[in-house]
Enzyme design. Structure first.
Site, PDB file in Angstrom:
ATOM      1  CG  HIS A 156       6.450  67.184 124.704  1.00 49.05           C
ATOM      2  ND1 HIS A 156       7.473  66.450 123.934  1.00 49.05           N
ATOM      3  CD2 HIS A 156       7.197  67.539 125.707  1.00 49.05           C
ATOM      4  CE1 HIS A 156       8.281  66.219 124.594  1.00 49.05           C
ATOM      5  NE2 HIS A 156       8.196  66.959 125.824  1.00 49.05           N
ATOM      6  CB  SER A 277     -13.046  80.115 101.918  1.00 51.00           C
ATOM      7  OG  SER A 277     -13.681  78.672 101.338  1.00 51.00           O
ATOM      8  CE  LYS A 283     -11.416  78.362 106.801  1.00 54.84           C
ATOM      9  NZ  LYS A 283     -11.155  77.247 105.725  1.00 54.84           N
TER      10      LYS A 283
END
Length: 461
Positions: A156, A277, A283
């Site tokens: 999960h 980016s 990034k």
């Protein structure tokens, strides 16, 4: 320009109608296979006396010239000739004259295109198998480096139990092994010759279908001419197998994307498999993993597209079947490229082993160890589960973890708990102790690696 099939017609289509009906913008990719099939067919025509041996030799020489021009990039295909078969027939006629028209004796474009696709897909599936095997080798190589690298195991997407990172990688090795087996199994249904089925009913000429099947290296042939020209289940099976493969790659990519995030910091991809980016200079994006995850949808779409085309077709050939090729070509390209990128990405990624291990220390993924410890002392597991659950709740309220609980508090629960509980709660101990067959214990991971190496060393059938 008159159509090669135009004797029945006295009208002429407009150019945009021709463009809509033409398949040459994509079936040019079958040019090599079409020439190979034609060479086998004309050799048979000569051997059986359907055409003169001298004519067969002349046609064969012309086809070989076209093959050389194709390899040199010197063939120019046109919409006017609509598909790869008519384009090559027109080129052959230009090369050797009217005798080229005898090549199409005892053959239809229906069995011709089916033969081309069987030849093409057989070649490409072997290529896919080789790429899968290479990726499996990369997974084993990385797993061997990280047998004792500890990471959180998840259910999960919540910390569940600590595991070996090598064990995690080998889960994908198992999936990829089954993917490879599916492609290998599919070859027996691809390796069939439809050549000689003609349009749908066979031919009145005394052809030798076994000869052309042998000449083209097919293991068997279609024994029903309607079946030979009308079904595409061999392509559907390829698309289905490819969809399962891409689903596995996509799941792996999803994990890689998470692992690269600031929140996880488990791995870092090399610059080759990352992009930046245009506005945020900090990034480093896992774009190749994201693209593979996205392109999985293309492959699913190719499968659903052909299933939809096929579901309502009466026997035998229908023009709808022109839609069988673009998805096949697209999936071949997508799968081969994705596997190549995945292999390179995993082979070169940097693993932050210390951070992985640390992330298993400040959590409750060792709760099962405590429950098992109590069960081993004679407390029924369900009671032990309840005890540990309440203890976890108390720890969360205090902002501490199970390994921070004093021994006195443990012994207040039961005097059966001794000082060895702290070693039991250590993540590495938890991993080592899971030595059931196929488990994450280091000895079991090493056994999985040894088995994988033996599998990889076994030649394909």
């Amino acid at each position: 320009m008159a159509k090669l099939w135009g004797g029945r017609f006295d009208g002429k289509n407009e150019a945009w109608i021709d463009a809509f009906g033409a398949s040459i913008p994509f079936d040019y990719q079958l040019a090599k296979q079409d020439i190979i099939g034609s060479l086998a067919h004309v050799k048979m025509l000569g051997k059986t006396g359907i055409i003169k041996e001298s004519e067969a030799a002349e046609i064969s020489a012309g086809l070989k010239t076209l093959a050389e021009k194709l390899a040199a990039g010197e063939l120019n295909f046109t919409i006017e000739n609509e598909d790869i078969h008519l384009n090559l027939e027109k080129m052959l006629t230009d090369e050797i004259g009217p005798v080229a028209g005898k090549l199409h004796t005892a053959r239809s474009r229906n069995d011709q295109v089916a033969t081309d696709m069987h030849l093409y897909l057989k070649e490409q599936v072997f290529e896919v198998i080789a790429h899968i095997k290479n990726f499996r080798q990369v997974l084993v190589k990385q797993a061997e480096k990280h047998v004792e690298t500890i990471m959180p195991g998840y259910t999960h997407l919540q910390h569940a139990q600590p595991i070996s990172f090598g064990h995690h990688l080998l889960a994908y090795y198992g999936m990829l092994s089954r993917d490879q087996a599916r492609f290998e199994e599919s070859i027996k249904r691809i390796d069939l010759s439809p050549l000689g089925s003609a349009a749908l009913a066979g031919t009145t000429f005394p052809i030798d279908r076994q000869m052309t099947a042998d000449e083209l290296g097919f293991a068997d042939l279609y024994h029903n001419s309607l079946d030979g020209v009308s079904d595409r289940d061999f392509i559907l099976e390829f698309l289905s197998n490819s969809s399962i493969l891409m689903m596995h790659l996509s799941r792996f990519c999803e994990e890689i994307i998470l692992w690269c995030s600031h929140e996880f910091k488990f791995v870092e991809l090399t610059d080759t498999f990352s992009t930046g980016s245009s506005i945020m200079p900090q990034k480093k994006n896992p774009d190749m993993a994201e693209l593979i995850r996205g392109k999985t949808g293309r492959v699913f779409g190719d499968l659903m597209g052909l299933l939809t085309v096929m579901k309502g077709l009466p026997l035998a050939y229908n023009k709808d079947l022109q839609e069988d090729k673009e998805g096949m070509f697209d999936t071949v390209h997508t799968v081969l490229t994705s596997l190549e990128i995945m292999a390179g990405m995993i082979d070169t990624m940097q693993v932050n082993a210390s951070h992985m291990a640390e992330s298993t220390e400040k959590d409750f993924s060792n709760a099962t160890e405590l429950a098992d410890y109590l069960a081993a002392k004679g407390i029924p597991f369900r009671k032990a589960h309840e005890i540990v659950g309440k203890l976890v709740l108390a720890c969360t309220q205090k902002g501490i973890y199970l390994q921070d609980v004093p021994l006195s508090e443990y012994q207040a629960i039961t005097p059966l708990i001794q000082n060895d509980i702290y070693d039991t709660l250590a993540s590495k101990t938890a991993v080592i102790r899971r030595h059931s067959l196929g488990g994450t214990g280091f000895d079991q991971v090493l056994a999985q690696i040894q088995k994988a190496k033996q599998e990889l060393a076994t030649p394909e059938k």
